[in-house]
Design an enzyme around this catalytic site. Structure first.
Site, PDB file in Angstrom:
ATOM      1  CB  THR A 198       8.742 -19.364  33.851  1.00  0.00           C
ATOM      2  OG1 THR A 198       8.607 -18.912  32.721  1.00  0.00           O
ATOM      3  CG2 THR A 198      10.215 -18.771  34.390  1.00  0.00           C
ATOM      4  CG  ASP A 240       6.515 -12.749  45.026  1.00  0.00           C
ATOM      5  OD1 ASP A 240       7.524 -12.485  45.670  1.00  0.00           O
ATOM      6  OD2 ASP A 240       6.648 -13.514  43.962  1.00  0.00           O
ATOM      7  CD  GLU A 245       7.984  -7.828  39.024  1.00  0.00           C
ATOM      8  OE1 GLU A 245       8.812  -8.687  38.317  1.00  0.00           O
ATOM      9  OE2 GLU A 245       7.094  -8.291  39.430  1.00  0.00           O
ATOM     10  CB  THR A 273      -5.255 -13.805  36.708  1.00  0.00           C
ATOM     11  OG1 THR A 273      -4.560 -12.768  36.964  1.00  0.00           O
ATOM     12  CG2 THR A 273      -6.395 -14.266  37.664  1.00  0.00           C
ATOM     13  NE  ARG A 300       3.530 -13.506  34.550  1.00  0.00           N
ATOM     14  CZ  ARG A 300       4.103 -14.743  35.250  1.00  0.00           C
ATOM     15  NH1 ARG A 300       4.077 -14.609  36.323  1.00  0.00           N
ATOM     16  NH2 ARG A 300       4.535 -15.799  34.581  1.00  0.00           N
ATOM     17  CG  ASP A 347     -10.195 -19.549  35.908  1.00  0.00           C
ATOM     18  OD1 ASP A 347     -10.693 -19.203  34.912  1.00  0.00           O
ATOM     19  OD2 ASP A 347      -9.106 -19.928  36.330  1.00  0.00           O
ATOM     20  CB  SER A 363       9.406 -14.537  34.018  1.00  0.00           C
ATOM     21  OG  SER A 363       9.986 -14.048  35.452  1.00  0.00           O
ATOM     22  CG  HIS A 376       8.434 -11.772  39.989  1.00  0.00           C
ATOM     23  ND1 HIS A 376       7.886 -11.469  38.848  1.00  0.00           N
ATOM     24  CD2 HIS A 376       7.954 -13.304  40.085  1.00  0.00           C
ATOM     25  CE1 HIS A 376       7.245 -12.315  38.085  1.00  0.00           C
ATOM     26  NE2 HIS A 376       7.273 -13.414  38.927  1.00  0.00           N
ATOM     27  N   GLY A 398       7.735 -18.186  43.598  1.00  0.00           N
ATOM     28  CA  GLY A 398       8.032 -19.446  43.012  1.00  0.00           C
ATOM     29  C   GLY A 398       9.523 -19.998  42.756  1.00  0.00           C
TER      30      GLY A 398
END
Length: 383
Positions: free
Chosen positions: A66, A232, A237, A175, A208, A146, A45, A254, A257
């Site tokens: 990703t 996170d 960034e 999201t 995000r 959602d 990413s 980050h 994952g």
């Protein structure tokens, strides 16, 4: 063929070695000069894939290992007839593990069981949907927001965001970043909504960074200091807001994952797409090459204290405090931006909850169900 891959993508040689020559680079060092003579580009990413990167290159296929694709200009790839694949769902369980480890830690600090809190989940995709299922298996009440999914699936059990904020003790953001349109998510949690969060609540963002107004959150924490926060993902960034970093309870770079299992699944999904794109047979499968976890099972007796036993299982696989301490150690030595990338590049091996089997010598239904609900494999002796 020539393949350029982010150095943090695992098993590249095992999956793609048969296709040609492989070059690895840190994600932020993948630039136009590096991709010019490549045929296949494999990224994560942090690499922005657009005309500035690819114009004039030989690249005919781009894969991102990703879930998200907001770092890729998909319209440009379509216009240039460049093949593309992502890895939806590949690290969803890893992110859920991160969320549960973080929420369990905060609940322990507050002396309150996680099952006593209501959890609001914003975004019911691969991550949010799995989080809701695991929480449900543990008996934790959740609210889900959602709007696109509610519309498309006719979900009358979903709630709007303002209702979720008003009724939740914990708010988890999962999201994608959508820049415009009816369901734009940039600063979805804006100053007004951040101000509406009830004092004492937990706010967690592992989706995000730009979905949460970082400056507005910093102001709330500076003025009131009445929220517990887990971040996170961040705006800007790797040069994140250091004042905000100092105010949150759990701050990580980050890596939610970043389990080895999630990364390996991402590599396999993109490999399968590459082989299909070029009309080649799939010869390599993850099950054939995946390394075993160093810890395969734990054994519990029927009198194990439930909270302590659950905490033991979680921390045997993933203790979020390891990343908090590790990131802070890098930050003190290197500064924020460099530490952010370096910690990700040198991230220690982490396995998912599902790789650990928990054996029970005698049945303890409540404990067994709680541990299974967290995502661990469970087995009763003699069965």
């Amino acid at each position: 063929m020539r393949i350029l891959a982010d150095q943090n993508i695992p098993l590249i040689e095992a999956f793609f070695g048969e296709l040609g020559d492989i070059t690895r680079l840190p994600g932020r060092e993948i630039d136009a000069a590096a991709v010019r003579d490549q045929d296949i580009l494999l990224v994560r990413s942090i690499t922005r894939v657009d005309a500035a990167l690819l114009e004039g290159s030989r690249v005919r296929f781009v894969g991102t290992c990703t879930i998200g694709t907001d770092h890729v200009d998909l319209d440009y790839l379509r216009e240039r007839h460049i093949g593309f694949a992502s890895a939806p769902g590949s690290n969803a369980d890893s992110v859920v593990d991160y969320v549960l480890s973080s929420l369990l830690l905060l609940a322990e600090e507050e002396g309150e069981a996680l099952s006593e809190r209501s959890v609001g989940i914003v975004g019911a995709g691969n991550v949010g949907g799995r989080l809701a299922r695991r929480l449900g298996e543990m008996g934790v009440r959740s609210l889900i927001c959602d709007p696109p999914r509610a519309r498309d699936e006719g979900r009358e059990d979903f709630v709007d965001l303002d209702t979720l904020i008003a009724r939740s003790d914990v708010i988890c953001l999962h999201t994608p970043l959508v820049e415009s349109g009816e369901h734009a998510t940039r600063h979805l949690m804006d100053a007004r909504r951040i101000a509406a969060i009830r004092p004492g609540s937990v706010l967690l963002n592992a989706g995000r960074g730009a979905c949460l107004d970082n400056a507005a959150l910093r102001r709330r924490l500076e003025e009131q200091a009445d929220l517990r926060c887990v971040l996170d993902v961040w705006e800007q960034e790797p040069a994140i807001d250091e004042a905000l970093f100092a105010l949150v309870d759990i701050a990580t770079p980050h890596i939610a994952g970043h389990s080895l299992d999630g990364k390996m699944r991402g590599t396999e999904l993109v490999y399968q797409a590459v082989m299909q794109h070029y009309g080649l047979p799939v010869r390599c499968k993850l099950g054939q090459i995946k390394p075993d976890p160093w810890l395969r099972k734990l054994v519990l007796t029927e009198w194990a204290p439930p909270l302590e036993a659950l905490s033991l299982c979680v921390r045997a696989c993933y203790d979020v405090r390891r990343d908090m301490v590790g990131f802070e150690r890098y930050r003190r030595r290197l500064g924020m931006a460099q530490a952010f990338d370096r910690y990700r590049a040198e991230y220690p091996v982490r396995r998912e909850f599902s790789t650990l089997r928990v054996d029970f010598k005698k049945n303890n239904n409540d404990l067994r169900e709680a541990i299974a609900g967290f995502g661990f494999k469970v087995k009763l002796a003699g069965k």
